[in-house]
Every structure is written in C-alpha cells, then in structure tokens.
Scaffold this motif. Structure first.
Motif, PDB file in Angstrom:
ATOM      1  N   ILE A  16      11.903  -8.976   1.262  1.00 52.15           N
ATOM      2  CA  ILE A  16      11.962  -9.423  -0.306  1.00 52.15           C
ATOM      3  C   ILE A  16      10.861  -8.548  -0.710  1.00 52.15           C
ATOM      4  O   ILE A  16      11.048  -7.977  -1.802  1.00 52.15           O
ATOM      5  CB  ILE A  16      11.568 -10.822  -0.074  1.00 52.15           C
ATOM      6  CG1 ILE A  16      12.675 -11.777   0.054  1.00 52.15           C
ATOM      7  CG2 ILE A  16      11.159 -11.210  -1.777  1.00 52.15           C
ATOM      8  CD1 ILE A  16      12.471 -13.278   0.348  1.00 52.15           C
ATOM      9  N   THR A  17       9.834  -8.355   0.069  1.00 55.28           N
ATOM     10  CA  THR A  17       8.830  -7.570  -0.709  1.00 55.28           C
ATOM     11  C   THR A  17       9.157  -6.217  -0.810  1.00 55.28           C
ATOM     12  O   THR A  17       9.131  -5.404  -1.792  1.00 55.28           O
ATOM     13  CB  THR A  17       7.487  -7.307   0.352  1.00 55.28           C
ATOM     14  OG1 THR A  17       7.123  -8.380   0.585  1.00 55.28           O
ATOM     15  CG2 THR A  17       6.605  -6.561  -0.327  1.00 55.28           C
ATOM     16  N   GLY A  18      10.147  -5.576   0.057  1.00 56.77           N
ATOM     17  CA  GLY A  18      10.690  -4.190   0.006  1.00 56.77           C
ATOM     18  C   GLY A  18      11.632  -4.074  -1.010  1.00 56.77           C
ATOM     19  O   GLY A  18      11.699  -3.357  -2.164  1.00 56.77           O
ATOM     20  N   ALA A  19      12.353  -5.280  -1.379  1.00 59.83           N
ATOM     21  CA  ALA A  19      13.554  -5.240  -2.673  1.00 59.83           C
ATOM     22  C   ALA A  19      12.810  -5.242  -3.772  1.00 59.83           C
ATOM     23  O   ALA A  19      12.912  -4.708  -4.762  1.00 59.83           O
ATOM     24  CB  ALA A  19      14.160  -6.483  -2.518  1.00 59.83           C
ATOM     25  N   LEU A  20      11.561  -6.106  -3.881  1.00 60.35           N
ATOM     26  CA  LEU A  20      11.053  -6.066  -5.100  1.00 60.35           C
ATOM     27  C   LEU A  20      10.338  -4.958  -5.436  1.00 60.35           C
ATOM     28  O   LEU A  20      10.504  -4.518  -6.688  1.00 60.35           O
ATOM     29  CB  LEU A  20       9.715  -7.372  -5.155  1.00 60.35           C
ATOM     30  CG  LEU A  20      10.454  -8.652  -5.200  1.00 60.35           C
ATOM     31  CD1 LEU A  20       9.238  -9.472  -5.081  1.00 60.35           C
ATOM     32  CD2 LEU A  20      10.994  -9.073  -6.369  1.00 60.35           C
ATOM     33  N   LEU A  21       9.740  -4.257  -4.359  1.00 62.44           N
ATOM     34  CA  LEU A  21       8.970  -3.071  -4.662  1.00 62.44           C
ATOM     35  C   LEU A  21       9.994  -1.732  -5.161  1.00 62.44           C
ATOM     36  O   LEU A  21       9.450  -1.003  -6.114  1.00 62.44           O
ATOM     37  CB  LEU A  21       8.320  -2.359  -3.510  1.00 62.44           C
ATOM     38  CG  LEU A  21       6.900  -3.222  -3.093  1.00 62.44           C
ATOM     39  CD1 LEU A  21       6.481  -2.707  -1.659  1.00 62.44           C
ATOM     40  CD2 LEU A  21       5.860  -2.944  -4.122  1.00 62.44           C
ATOM     41  N   VAL A  22      11.166  -1.923  -4.593  1.00 67.61           N
ATOM     42  CA  VAL A  22      12.245  -1.118  -4.980  1.00 67.61           C
ATOM     43  C   VAL A  22      12.450  -1.151  -6.260  1.00 67.61           C
ATOM     44  O   VAL A  22      12.722  -0.098  -7.423  1.00 67.61           O
ATOM     45  CB  VAL A  22      13.438  -1.040  -4.075  1.00 67.61           C
ATOM     46  CG1 VAL A  22      14.730  -0.215  -4.810  1.00 67.61           C
ATOM     47  CG2 VAL A  22      13.252  -0.339  -2.934  1.00 67.61           C
ATOM     48  N   ARG A  23      12.825  -2.378  -6.842  1.00 66.76           N
ATOM     49  CA  ARG A  23      13.254  -2.786  -8.378  1.00 66.76           C
ATOM     50  C   ARG A  23      12.195  -2.370  -9.250  1.00 66.76           C
ATOM     51  O   ARG A  23      12.154  -1.771 -10.179  1.00 66.76           O
ATOM     52  CB  ARG A  23      13.142  -4.189  -8.230  1.00 66.76           C
ATOM     53  CG  ARG A  23      14.442  -4.547  -9.551  1.00 66.76           C
ATOM     54  CD  ARG A  23      14.540  -5.842  -9.585  1.00 66.76           C
ATOM     55  NE  ARG A  23      13.424  -6.647 -10.107  1.00 66.76           N
ATOM     56  CZ  ARG A  23      13.351  -7.878 -10.383  1.00 66.76           C
ATOM     57  NH1 ARG A  23      14.399  -8.558 -10.389  1.00 66.76           N
ATOM     58  NH2 ARG A  23      12.098  -8.172 -10.759  1.00 66.76           N
ATOM     59  N   ASP A  24      10.680  -2.748  -8.557  1.00 70.36           N
ATOM     60  CA  ASP A  24       9.591  -2.347  -9.554  1.00 70.36           C
ATOM     61  C   ASP A  24       9.530  -0.484  -9.930  1.00 70.36           C
ATOM     62  O   ASP A  24       9.392  -0.354 -10.837  1.00 70.36           O
ATOM     63  CB  ASP A  24       8.319  -2.653  -8.948  1.00 70.36           C
ATOM     64  CG  ASP A  24       7.139  -2.324  -9.724  1.00 70.36           C
ATOM     65  OD1 ASP A  24       7.274  -2.503 -11.043  1.00 70.36           O
ATOM     66  OD2 ASP A  24       6.390  -1.561  -9.133  1.00 70.36           O
TER      67      ASP A  24
ATOM     68  N   ARG B 216      11.600   5.678  -3.952  1.00 72.40           N
ATOM     69  CA  ARG B 216      12.517   4.425  -3.641  1.00 72.40           C
ATOM     70  C   ARG B 216      12.866   4.793  -2.239  1.00 72.40           C
ATOM     71  O   ARG B 216      13.031   3.544  -1.518  1.00 72.40           O
ATOM     72  CB  ARG B 216      13.990   4.781  -4.661  1.00 72.40           C
ATOM     73  CG  ARG B 216      14.843   3.753  -4.335  1.00 72.40           C
ATOM     74  CD  ARG B 216      16.034   3.916  -5.278  1.00 72.40           C
ATOM     75  NE  ARG B 216      17.132   2.916  -5.096  1.00 72.40           N
ATOM     76  CZ  ARG B 216      18.029   2.737  -4.174  1.00 72.40           C
ATOM     77  NH1 ARG B 216      18.065   4.031  -3.392  1.00 72.40           N
ATOM     78  NH2 ARG B 216      19.036   2.186  -4.156  1.00 72.40           N
ATOM     79  N   ARG B 217      13.378   5.900  -1.832  1.00 70.87           N
ATOM     80  CA  ARG B 217      13.989   6.044  -0.441  1.00 70.87           C
ATOM     81  C   ARG B 217      12.848   6.061   0.600  1.00 70.87           C
ATOM     82  O   ARG B 217      12.954   5.203   1.702  1.00 70.87           O
ATOM     83  CB  ARG B 217      14.404   7.550  -0.448  1.00 70.87           C
ATOM     84  CG  ARG B 217      15.801   7.612   0.742  1.00 70.87           C
ATOM     85  CD  ARG B 217      16.590   8.575   0.371  1.00 70.87           C
ATOM     86  NE  ARG B 217      15.905  10.031  -0.301  1.00 70.87           N
ATOM     87  CZ  ARG B 217      15.728  11.103   0.356  1.00 70.87           C
ATOM     88  NH1 ARG B 217      16.445  11.175   1.610  1.00 70.87           N
ATOM     89  NH2 ARG B 217      15.415  12.075  -0.288  1.00 70.87           N
ATOM     90  N   GLY B 218      11.464   6.337   0.288  1.00 72.72           N
ATOM     91  CA  GLY B 218      10.404   6.139   1.166  1.00 72.72           C
ATOM     92  C   GLY B 218      10.127   4.645   1.284  1.00 72.72           C
ATOM     93  O   GLY B 218      10.035   4.285   2.471  1.00 72.72           O
ATOM     94  N   ILE B 219      10.146   3.999   0.135  1.00 74.89           N
ATOM     95  CA  ILE B 219       9.863   2.506   0.416  1.00 74.89           C
ATOM     96  C   ILE B 219      10.995   1.660   1.293  1.00 74.89           C
ATOM     97  O   ILE B 219      10.371   0.836   2.116  1.00 74.89           O
ATOM     98  CB  ILE B 219       9.975   1.751  -1.140  1.00 74.89           C
ATOM     99  CG1 ILE B 219       8.821   2.332  -1.853  1.00 74.89           C
ATOM    100  CG2 ILE B 219       9.763   0.270  -0.898  1.00 74.89           C
ATOM    101  CD1 ILE B 219       8.843   1.964  -3.343  1.00 74.89           C
ATOM    102  N   LEU B 220      12.127   2.340   1.123  1.00 72.90           N
ATOM    103  CA  LEU B 220      13.313   1.676   2.082  1.00 72.90           C
ATOM    104  C   LEU B 220      13.120   1.908   3.322  1.00 72.90           C
ATOM    105  O   LEU B 220      13.157   0.919   4.289  1.00 72.90           O
ATOM    106  CB  LEU B 220      14.483   2.091   1.701  1.00 72.90           C
ATOM    107  CG  LEU B 220      15.196   1.494   0.190  1.00 72.90           C
ATOM    108  CD1 LEU B 220      16.402   1.898  -0.006  1.00 72.90           C
ATOM    109  CD2 LEU B 220      15.599  -0.106   0.333  1.00 72.90           C
TER     110      LEU B 220
ATOM    111  N   LEU C 157       0.796  -1.157   0.058  1.00 72.64           N
ATOM    112  CA  LEU C 157      -0.047   0.025  -0.005  1.00 72.64           C
ATOM    113  C   LEU C 157       0.892   1.408   0.015  1.00 72.64           C
ATOM    114  O   LEU C 157       0.729   2.334  -0.913  1.00 72.64           O
ATOM    115  CB  LEU C 157      -0.794  -0.035   1.328  1.00 72.64           C
ATOM    116  CG  LEU C 157      -2.106  -0.862   1.135  1.00 72.64           C
ATOM    117  CD1 LEU C 157      -2.867  -0.767   2.457  1.00 72.64           C
ATOM    118  CD2 LEU C 157      -3.039  -0.404   0.171  1.00 72.64           C
ATOM    119  N   ALA C 158       1.822   1.205   0.978  1.00 70.98           N
ATOM    120  CA  ALA C 158       2.853   2.545   1.059  1.00 70.98           C
ATOM    121  C   ALA C 158       3.416   2.950  -0.220  1.00 70.98           C
ATOM    122  O   ALA C 158       3.624   3.676  -0.673  1.00 70.98           O
ATOM    123  CB  ALA C 158       3.689   2.393   2.019  1.00 70.98           C
ATOM    124  N   ALA C 159       3.919   1.765  -1.052  1.00 66.61           N
ATOM    125  CA  ALA C 159       4.448   1.874  -2.116  1.00 66.61           C
ATOM    126  C   ALA C 159       4.017   2.617  -3.401  1.00 66.61           C
ATOM    127  O   ALA C 159       4.435   3.282  -4.295  1.00 66.61           O
ATOM    128  CB  ALA C 159       5.044   0.607  -2.898  1.00 66.61           C
TER     129      ALA C 159
END
Ligand code: ADP
Length: 560
Positions: free
Chosen positions: A109-117, A66-70, A59-61
C-alpha cells in the motif's frame, strides 16, 4: 535479496533526481532496510517488525523515480518474505503468518501511494515546465513582433466598474449621459506595464520607460475609443477591436487600429495584451485619394451641368422666341381698330402650344437626370440603411459622428429604386454631417428612423441631425435646383433626392426638430403595392402639372 536486490536498488537509484539532501535521505534507506531485516530475522520480538519497511520506502522515495519506488517496494517484499522463512520455517503458526501478511500489505500500500504521489508531482512538474516554455515563447514573440504590443493593467478599471455595479448602475449608457466625465475618470486608471520595441519606435519614444505608466498620455481619455473599450469591459466581451487616435511622444497624431483580448476567466486583468497597428499613412493616402475623387466628381458634375445648361438654353431658345413673337403679333392684332380677335386668339393658341413645348423640354431634361430611376425593386430598408452606414463609415468617423438607427419592429419592404434610395440616404446623411460640423456641437448624432407603415401603403423614413437646423428663409427653396448656402455646394443634391423619391411615388419634405437640428422625411410605397409607373415629378423646374404636350415644330408668328 543479494545481487538482485542490489541491482534493483541500483537501477532505481540511477534514476534518482533528488537534490543532495533528498539523495542522502534515500541512501539512509539502505542501512535502515538492513537493520529491519536483521532485527526481523534474528531476534525473537513477536510483532510485525517488517511493517517498518514502509519507513524504508518513504525514505527511498525522496530520491527515486516511479520505477525505482516499485523496485524498492519489491525489494522490501523479498526481504520481509525471506526473513519470515528464515525465522519461522520450522515453527510456522497462524499469528506469524498474519504478521507477515500485515507487513506485506503495508509495504504494497505504501509503495502504491508513493507511486501515485510521485506521478502527481511529475505531472505538476511537466505542467510547470510547459508553462515556462510557453511563457518564454510568448516573451520572445512579444519582444520581436513587428507590430506594436502593449501589456496593460486593467485591474483598477475592472474594480471601478464592479463598484459602479455594486452602486446600482445597470445601464452604462444612462450612466454616461448623467456623468459625462466617467470615461475620462476610468480611462485614467489604465496603466501600461510593458511594451515591445515596435511600440517605442512607433511612438518615437526614447525608451520603454517613457511609455510605461498612465495610458492617458498616449490615448487621450476623451477619445471615443476609450469609452468603447470601457463599454466592452462592462459588457464582459472577450475582445475589442476599434480605431483610435494616439498622441506620439513627439506630439504626432497617429490613427491606429486597436485589438484587445480580455481574459474570459475574470483573472489576468493585470496583464491584458493590446495590439496596435498604425494606419496613419494608409489613412492619409486614402484621404488624398478620396479628395482627388471628390474633386474629379465635382469637376465632372460642373461639366455635366454646364453641358446641360447649354442644351436647355439652346432647346428653350426656340419655343421662347416663338412665344415672344406670337405675343407681339397678338398685341398688334388686338390693338387694331377694330381689334382682330380671331387672329389674335390663334396667336394665343400658338403661345400656349409653345409654352407646353418648353415645359416638355424641361421635363425631358429632368428625366435625363433621373433616367435610371426604375421603381420596381423590392427593398429591405433595414438592409439598405445598414449598407449606407457602412458606405459612410469613414465620413462618420472623420466627422466624429455616430449614426443611430431606429427601426419599427418589422418595417415592411418598400418598392423603389435601390440605387436611387441609397443615393437619397447618402445625400441626406452627408448633408446632416455638414450641418453638424457647421454647428460645431459636441453631440454629433444622426438618427435614421424607419417607421412601419404610415397609412398602410407608405413607409416613412426620417433622417434627423443635431445641426444648426434650416434657416426660415431657406425652407421654401431647399429643394430648388442650384439652391445652396454652402460655399462649395452645388445645390443639386436635395433637388435630385426629391425627384428620385417622387418618381417612385413618394414624397420628401423637411422641417426643423423642436429640440434642434433638421429632419428630412420621405415616404415610399410599401412593397405589396403594385409598382408605380415612373412619373416625373415637378421638382427641377417650375412647370404646370399637366404641361406635357407632344413637341411641335416652331411655327413662326404670322404678321398678317
Ligand atoms: P448642397 O449640399 O450642394 O448645398 P443640397 O441640395 O444638398 O446642396 O442642399 C441645399 C441646401 O440645403 C444646403 O446648402 C443647406 O443650406 C440646406 N440643407 C441641406 N441639408 C441640411 C441640413 N441637414 N441642415 C440644414 N440645412 C440643410
């Protein structure tokens, strides 16, 4: 969590770039995170509740960079660990540690995938905006360019060419011979989709709308440029450059240079950019200049010929006068009773001597015409013919004729005079152009063929035209000085050509081709031979082959 979590979230949030709906989804992530924390910390549910932080991240993404997701992922990890410590500090066992581990792995893992996306999307956005900027720049240049630019749709033409290929056509030259109307048909398919102001101005049109649509209106399909453009497309070339004639909206004929860049990836034929440079004025100036030069050259030639004729007349006057006097004296000696044969024979001797002297004068005069003919240069005929084609490019274009070359696989070099041979070829090709223009046929093709070695020592060159051919009556006189059938001709071209060729040890002849048109054929020694000593061939004036005698002073005929 506390102040740190709030600050982290806030910083990520400040960078939010989402639309309102996405921003609301992002805000929903905060209560969801708190709910997961409370349930995970204060209830006894024995499962990895913390994996639901993955939902919080999703939801947050929607609203974060990128920085916010991390940072959000870091916050979720903190919450999960905090809740684990609060609820299992005293009764920590393997299964609770494993559940916590699974939850943390899910969050990371979810965070990493979201950053890549997110990065992929950012890349796409950057590429799109670069494209948009480049499109804006292109539009700006297109509109403001001072040269005429056209956007044309070639898709129907490429489809038609593909259909020809699919139909088994492999050689477009053969196809165009069998179907003379093919270029016209395909040319009619090209459509103009946009033009700039310079184009409207150049064509004298009322507005852009008048220019859009079938290109045929401005570039007649029978213009040779149309077939050349189609040929370039057929051959898959990425560029075409050539000269064409456009018809402006007000009916003026414009001579232009066309430049077309075809897409090299097979797509984009719906928006092919064509640049057009109007060279009409330049051509007119050049034509006027050439006409003035030709007029000057004609006047100079006439003056030279006048002076030459006067000099020949003057120099021949003496030996001819002496011949007449001696002949009259001889007659008188022979008519005596009894005839004085000895004295008469002496008069005949003098006649012979003066005759030779007259021939010598003619010989020297002809020598003056070809005096620069040095035949000791090694010449690559292929290169020479290419040079001549280049020199006559304009004449060929004005006469709407093409010069086709046909070289033996490896024609040997020849020995002769470069300038002389160049003049010969220019003369023969120009005569061919005149003949084809007089005949008025549509196939205006000149073929210059260089044939290996005709007998091992000589190379043969033929110049064939598709003109009216040579009249039977003219054939015998073609190479005579001053023989011409053209109202503005001088009749010296072929005479000088033959002199040049013969002085280098070759021959020049002419005949009519069985399929029409004239053929001029000359031979010239191959280069490996020793250079011939320049000889003066009997072309310009009839004289006995060996009539070269030392000049002798005029001896008046004796009357005794
Ligand atoms: P000019 O071109 O000044 O007439 P030339 O010596 O070059 O002088 O040509 C002499 C004549 O030969 C021409 O007037 C023409 O009648 C004839 N002739 C030359 N070339 C050709 C040709 N390719 N086809 C037919 N006739 C030709």
């Amino acid at each position: 969590m506390g102040a740190g979590w709030g600050a982290e979230w806030g910083a990520g949030w400040a960078a939010s770039h989402g639309r309102p709906a996405e921003r609301w989804l992002g805000i929903l992530a905060i209560p969801l995170a708190l709910t997961v924390f409370i349930v995970d910390t204060f209830t006894d549910i024995e499962s990895a509740i913390a994996v639901l932080y993955a939902l919080v991240l999703l939801l947050a993404a929607t609203a974060l960079h990128r920085r916010g997701i991390l940072r959000a992922a870091g916050g979720c990890v903190l919450l999960a660990v905090l809740s684990f410590l609060l609820s299992h500090w005293r009764d920590m066992d393997l299964s609770s540690v494993l559940r916590c581990g699974v939850a943390l792995a899910t969050i990371l893992i979810t965070g990493a995938l979201l950053v890549r996306d997110h990065e992929s999307r950012a890349l796409l956005v950057r590429a799109n905006s670069a494209l948009a900027r480049s499109e804006r720049r292109y539009r700006c240049m297109f509109e403001q360019a001072r040269i005429s630019l056209w956007e044309q749709d070639f898709t129907a033409v490429t489809a038609a060419l593909d259909a020809l290929r699919a139909g088994g056509v492999t050689d477009i030259a053969v196809h165009s011979q069998l179907n003379p109307g093919w270029a016209r048909e395909l040319g009619a398919l090209i459509r103009t989709t946009n033009v700039n102001d310079a184009t409207v101005e150049m064509l004298g049109a009322a507005g852009r709308a008048e220019v859009l649509g079938a290109l045929e209106r401005f570039l007649p399909a029978e213009d040779p440029a149309m077939a050349q453009v189609l040929l370039a497309l057929w051959e898959g070339r990425d560029r075409f450059e050539g000269r064409a004639r456009l018809i402006a909206a007000d009916g003026r004929a414009l001579t232009v240079l066309l430049g077309i860049s075809f897409p090299d990836d097979g797509v984009g034929f719906d928006q092919v950019v064509v640049s057009v440079v109007d060279i009409t004025q330049r051509e007119r100036t050049q034509e006027a200049l050439l006409a003035a030069q030709a007029e000057l050259a004609r006047a100079a030639r006439a003056a030279t010929l006048g002076a030459l004729s006067a000099s020949i007349a003057h120099e021949l006057n003496q030996p001819l006068g002496a011949i007449v006097l001696n002949a009259q004296a001889c007659l008188r000696w022979l008519r005596r009773d009894p005839p004085d044969v000895d004295t008469g024979a002496k008069a005949v001797d003098r006649i012979v001597r003066d005759g030779k002297r007259a021939a010598d004068i003619v010989q020297r005069t002809r020598g003056m015409l070809v005096k620069d003919t040095r035949c000791d240069e090694t010449i690559d005929l292929r290169q020479l013919v290419d040079e001549v084609a280049m020199l006559l490019e304009r004449e060929l274009s004005v006469a709407a004729a093409v010069l086709v070359t046909d070289f033996a696989s490896a024609p040997p070099s020849v020995r002769g005079s470069r300038v002389g041979l160049q003049q010969v070829l220019i003369n023969l090709v120009t005569n061919g152009l005149h003949a084809m223009a007089e005949a008025g046929g549509t196939r205006r093709e000149l073929t210059v063929a260089v044939d290996g070695s005709c007998d091992g020592t000589q190379v043969r060159v033929t110049v064939r035209d598709r003109g009216k051919g040579i009249d039977e009556g003219s054939l015998a006189h073609l190479f005579d000085p001053f023989f011409t059938t053209r109202p503005d001709g001088m009749g010296m071209g072929l005479a000088i050509c033959r002199s040049t060729i013969e002085s280098c040890g070759g021959t020049l002849t002419a005949y009519n081709h069985a399929e029409g048109g004239a053929v001029f054929e000359f031979t010239i020694p191959a280069a490996q031979l020793p250079a011939p000593t320049p000889t003066l061939a009997p072309t310009l004036a009839p004289h006995p082959p060996s009539a070269v005698a030392p000049a002798a002073p005029l001896t008046p005929a004796r009357e005794d």
